[in-house]
Scaffold this active site. Structure first.
Site, mmCIF file in Angstrom:
data_model
loop_
_atom_site.group_PDB
_atom_site.id
_atom_site.type_symbol
_atom_site.label_atom_id
_atom_site.label_comp_id
_atom_site.label_asym_id
_atom_site.label_seq_id
_atom_site.Cartn_x
_atom_site.Cartn_y
_atom_site.Cartn_z
ATOM 1 N N LYS A 171 15.442 -0.445 0.993
ATOM 2 C CA LYS A 171 14.390 -1.369 0.569
ATOM 3 C C LYS A 171 15.024 -2.732 0.344
ATOM 4 O O LYS A 171 16.244 -2.872 0.367
ATOM 5 C CB LYS A 171 13.669 -0.895 -0.693
ATOM 6 C CG LYS A 171 14.560 -0.510 -1.848
ATOM 7 C CD LYS A 171 13.747 0.066 -3.005
ATOM 8 C CE LYS A 171 13.281 1.479 -2.719
ATOM 9 N NZ LYS A 171 11.840 1.636 -2.757
ATOM 10 N N ARG A 172 14.187 -3.721 0.162
ATOM 11 C CA ARG A 172 14.689 -5.063 -0.150
ATOM 12 C C ARG A 172 15.635 -4.997 -1.342
ATOM 13 O O ARG A 172 15.385 -4.270 -2.308
ATOM 14 C CB ARG A 172 13.478 -5.956 -0.457
ATOM 15 C CG ARG A 172 13.782 -7.383 -0.794
ATOM 16 C CD ARG A 172 12.498 -8.215 -0.727
ATOM 17 N NE ARG A 172 11.411 -7.640 -1.496
ATOM 18 C CZ ARG A 172 11.125 -7.969 -2.753
ATOM 19 N NH1 ARG A 172 11.848 -8.870 -3.383
ATOM 20 N NH2 ARG A 172 10.102 -7.425 -3.378
ATOM 21 N N LYS B 147 14.696 -3.287 -8.268
ATOM 22 C CA LYS B 147 14.716 -2.065 -7.468
ATOM 23 C C LYS B 147 15.947 -1.213 -7.780
ATOM 24 O O LYS B 147 16.041 -0.062 -7.367
ATOM 25 C CB LYS B 147 14.624 -2.394 -5.977
ATOM 26 C CG LYS B 147 13.270 -3.026 -5.616
ATOM 27 C CD LYS B 147 13.177 -3.382 -4.144
ATOM 28 C CE LYS B 147 11.888 -4.118 -3.808
ATOM 29 N NZ LYS B 147 10.707 -3.246 -3.831
ATOM 30 N N HIS C 283 0.266 -7.882 -5.360
ATOM 31 C CA HIS C 283 1.364 -6.944 -5.101
ATOM 32 C C HIS C 283 2.486 -7.035 -6.117
ATOM 33 O O HIS C 283 3.532 -6.422 -5.911
ATOM 34 C CB HIS C 283 1.957 -7.209 -3.709
ATOM 35 C CG HIS C 283 1.120 -6.731 -2.578
ATOM 36 N ND1 HIS C 283 1.137 -5.426 -2.122
ATOM 37 C CD2 HIS C 283 0.223 -7.370 -1.791
ATOM 38 C CE1 HIS C 283 0.308 -5.293 -1.099
ATOM 39 N NE2 HIS C 283 -0.271 -6.465 -0.891
#
Length: 820
Positions: free
Chosen positions: A560-561, A566, A369
């Site tokens: 999201k985290r 990100k 992942h």
């Protein structure tokens, strides 16, 4: 010899789904299982009673599913994951059993609102973000497409922390989701296994004269099983989520207790229970690292012992294991399973090493992942060898086998050999868990087309050269039951009215909705559903935070985290730039916009926590500035979890998927938003690439550097300072943040964070800023044409069916597991 035949046990009669029967059963459970009279029952009592009634119906199908596998000998899939972000289960079960209206009517006849009690169900704190939510979607899809499966994980008492904000800073508190028990689960006392740590390894001779290795652990704990049924769509199949709880062999040391050491007498209990208290304990300290490794081995060993025990119940030996069992490792956390399966096969069950190795590789598959080397996990050799001495021996033996194989080809340089090795030797010697998972599996899959291609040339380039047929792609998916039908009933009803019910069973049959994209009447109804969802989110924000939102504004959402790759930082910097423009040019027709953020930062991740604080500092300034005239609001909603996502996703107009290209493996939030009619603004990263191909280039907003351009910029000596100085909006926004405009109490709070962008800009915030800002202004322009916007949003919903996790699971089952 006389034999006594077993009596035939009749199957239970089918249970009625009439509301009046359900109501009677709810009262019966309330009375006899909870011990409450309906007149004094509280909402949580009604919730538990309703769950127990539903659970009984699921159990009938659960047992039927189990009996069928034993009768047919079908191959079983075992999905090992450190996270299962399952969320609330009641609505999921009611929907998949097709009992939503009946349960609502039954409870209404008793004076109970189903939506009120459903909202009381604790959100299981068993995951962090996309990894755990993917595992939950996969479990539901495996039951839906009728793949016999077990999920294996840890029954965390507190799981991931509950997030609160204190003056804008993240504060971590325990998430006590199990405080009042879990009516969905069943304890399985017969499924308990000893798990060892430390100790020594002795060598003894087998009857054949071959050396046998006997691990004598210094510590032992018990792994006890708790099972939760996972029901598929229309109740066709029910699979099992088995979570392990750690228990001490000796719960109390009576000698110590009687000697007055009342605290020390409980040390074995405390040590065992610490294994399953918290998800991802901070690993900044040696003790934290050791606890993480203990957790990973604990659940991997328990799961493998359970799998082998079940196999021997049906089959004589382990030669058939690869034909009857598929073990899928969800990321690198369970990678120690490769060594543990080898230990169990060789040391416990007496197979020779080569035979055990063939069986192990034939049985295990590994899903990667991440392309971040640090996320592949590696453990210092002294820690690993002290905690798992026999496994260290096995890893050295595997490594010798692999490296000899590589050398024999005579096509690998010394550098490539070092890259293939399971032992990292460039600095501190460490065990590379990603390499262990790769060599011990017959299949290694990425989770988007781009991610899979990058795996072959980055983190696993040399292993791919040695084993060129192992890497394959399985693009992630989401379950449309939870992420459309349940979280967005208004849109689901509208779609059914337009194209019928076929899409309920096959998400790819959403495609006929395409022809309604430019239908003015349908657009109006579609927009009304979106507005109702935005009103629901506005009410939630108002009740939790006291902030009033305008549902007519564009809801621009990034959930999201919190992580630097990100790029929540890029988003909030652009918000600062927009803030400056709105104040500087009040004469322009600015589009009203609400920027919503949610997500948790790892407790020891300083910069991620600092970004949360920055978002809240910027929000405080912008939201209280009358010069903005309500045209821009910034909101960070605390304690992001599945239940919060189920409100935010349907309310989004714009979905922020803006990770640095080449760093997000796939993403599944992007799929959820698009399915619910949000437009995506994003980079060509992860599954965004395939989403663009499916929804069409005109219906997604793409900006920024591509993955190859990011790699080239880093290799060529990226100069962010020159980029910043050439961009007036970026330089002014960064100067405002770093100089303390948003942090009057500590003017230097963000200076180091911003200096990182000037110095190296590893995540390409400066490099992509101008393209991102221009893309946002293009979004503004598009928003002013509501017909075009709604058309594009409808196209997104219509064309996202391919991203169903049902499709993903069918590909796993056919191409990796050979099951179902």
């Amino acid at each position: 010899m006389n034999t006594v035949s077993k009596p035939t046990i009749p199957s239970p009669a089918p249970r009625s789904s009439k509301p009046e029967i359900l109501a009677e059963e709810i009262i019966e459970r309330l009375t006899y299982r909870i011990g409450k009279d309906a007149k004094v029952a509280k909402p949580h009592d009604w919730l538990t009673a309703t769950i127990l009634v539903l659970r009984d119906r699921i159990i009938d199908k659960w047992m039927e599913s189990t009996r069928k596998v034993y009768a047919t000998g079908d191959k079983r899939v075992y999905y090992l994951s450190l996270e299962f972000l399952i969320g609330r289960l009641m609505r999921d079960a009611v929907s998949n059993l097709g009992l939503m209206e009946q349960v609502r009517d039954a409870l209404a006849s008793l004076g109970v609102d189903v939506s009120v009690i459903a909202g009381l169900e604790p959100d299981a704190a068993l995951g962090n973000g996309g990894l755990g939510r993917l595992a939950a979607c996969f479990m539901e899809s495996m039951a839906t497409v009728e793949v016999p499966a077990y999920g294996y994980g840890i029954r965390y008492v507190h799981g991931l922390f509950r997030q609160q904000l204190a003056d804008g800073w993240q504060v971590e508190l325990p998430e006590s989701w199990l405080a009042h028990g879990n009516p969905w689960e069943f304890e399985r006392r017969e499924s308990a296994y000893e798990i060892g740590f430390g100790g020594t390894v002795d060598v003894v001779n087998s009857p054949e004269g071959e050396p046998r290795y006997v691990w004598k652990p210094a510590e032992r704990v018990i792994a006890a099983a708790f099972d939760t049924p996972v029901v598929g769509w229309r109740g066709k199949r029910v699979n099992t989520l088995r979570l392990w709880s750690a228990q001490p062999i000796d719960p109390i040391l009576l000698d110590a207790f009687n000697a007055g050491d009342h605290i020390g007498a409980l040390r074995e209990s405390n040590k065992a229970e610490s294994l399953t208290r918290v998800l991802y304990p901070a690993d900044a300290t040696p003790a934290g690292q050791e606890l993480r490794l203990r957790q990973e081995f604990f659940f991997s060993s328990a799961s493998l012992q359970d799998i082998l025990r079940r196999h021997l119940q049906q089959y004589d030996d382990f030669t058939s294991l690869p034909d009857k069992v598929a073990i899928q490792l969800n990321d690198t956390h369970p990678a120690v399973s490769v060594a543990e399966l080898m230990r169990l096969l060789c040391d416990v069950h007496g197979l020779d090493f080569d035979q055990a190795w063939d069986i192990t590789r034939g049985t295990i598959g590994y899903t990667n992942h991440t392309l971040l080397p640090e996320a592949l996990e590696s453990w210092p050799i002294p820690l690993f060898e002290r905690l798992l001495p026999r496994h260290m021996q096995i890893i050295y033996a595997i490594n010798a086998k692999v490296l000899v194989e590589a050398r024999k080809t005579k096509t690998f340089s010394e550098t490539e050999i070092r890259s293939i090795s399971l032992i990292e030797e460039s600095g501190e010697r460490r065990v590379r868990m990603g390499n262990l998972a790769f060599v011990g599996a017959h299949s290694i899959n990425g989770v988007s087309a781009l991610h899979t291609d990058l795996m072959k040339v980055t983190v696993f380039a040399d292993l791919h050269k040695l084993y060129p047929d192992r890497i394959n792609n399985k693009t992630n998916g989401i379950t449309p039951r939870r992420w459309l039908q349940q979280c967005n009933p208004g849109l689901t009803s509208l779609i059914r009215e337009a194209i019928g019910d076929d899409f309920l069973d096959d998400a790819e049959k959403l495609k006929p909705l395409d022809k309604f994209a430019n239908d003015a009447s349908f657009q109006e109804k579609f927009a009304a559903v979106k507005r109702a969802n935005k009103v629901a989110l506005s009410n939630l924000v108002a009740s939790r935070m006291g902030i009033k939102l305008d549902p007519s504004a564009m809801f621009d959402i990034q959930i999201k985290r919190i992580h630097e790759y990100k790029r929540q930082l890029l988003n909030i910097i652009e918000a600062v730039a927009l803030y400056d423009q709105i104040r500087s040019h009040p004469e322009l027709d600015w589009v009203p916009r609400v920027k919503l953020f949610a997500g948790k930062a790892a407790p020891s991740y300083h910069n991620a926590k600092l970004i949360i604080k920055l978002i809240n500092d910027v929000a405080r300034t912008i939201n209280n500035d009358p010069a903005v005239r309500g045209l821009l609001k910034v909101v960070f909603v605390p304690n992001y979890n599945v239940s919060l996502a189920e409100v935010m996703v349907p309310a989004a107009d714009l979905s922020e998927q803006i990770s640095t290209a080449g760093m997000e493996a796939s993403g599944t939030g992007n799929m959820k938003f698009a399915l619910n009619g949000a437009l995506t603004i994003g980079t060509l990263d992860g599954a965004n690439v395939e989403m663009r191909d499916h929804v069409g280039e005109d219906n997604i907003i793409i900006f920024g550097l591509r993955a190859d351009e990011v790699a080239a910029a880093r290799a060529d000596g990226h100069n962010p300072r020159a980029i910043i100085e050439a961009s007036r909006e970026l330089s002014q926004a960064l100067q405002a943040i770093s100089s303390g405009v948003f942090s009057h109490d500590d003017r230097n709070r963000y200076s180091a964070l911003i200096e990182g962008i000037y110095a190296h800009d590893w995540f390409m915030v400066a490099a992509d800023f101008d393209a991102y800002a221009q893309a946002q202004r293009d979004v503004d322009q598009l928003w002013t044409d509501s017909s075009t916007w709604n058309s594009k949003a409808i196209y997104n919903t219509a064309r996202m069916g391919w991203f169903s996790s049902d499709r993903t699971i069918r590909q796993y089952a056919k191409e990796i597991w050979r099951a179902g």
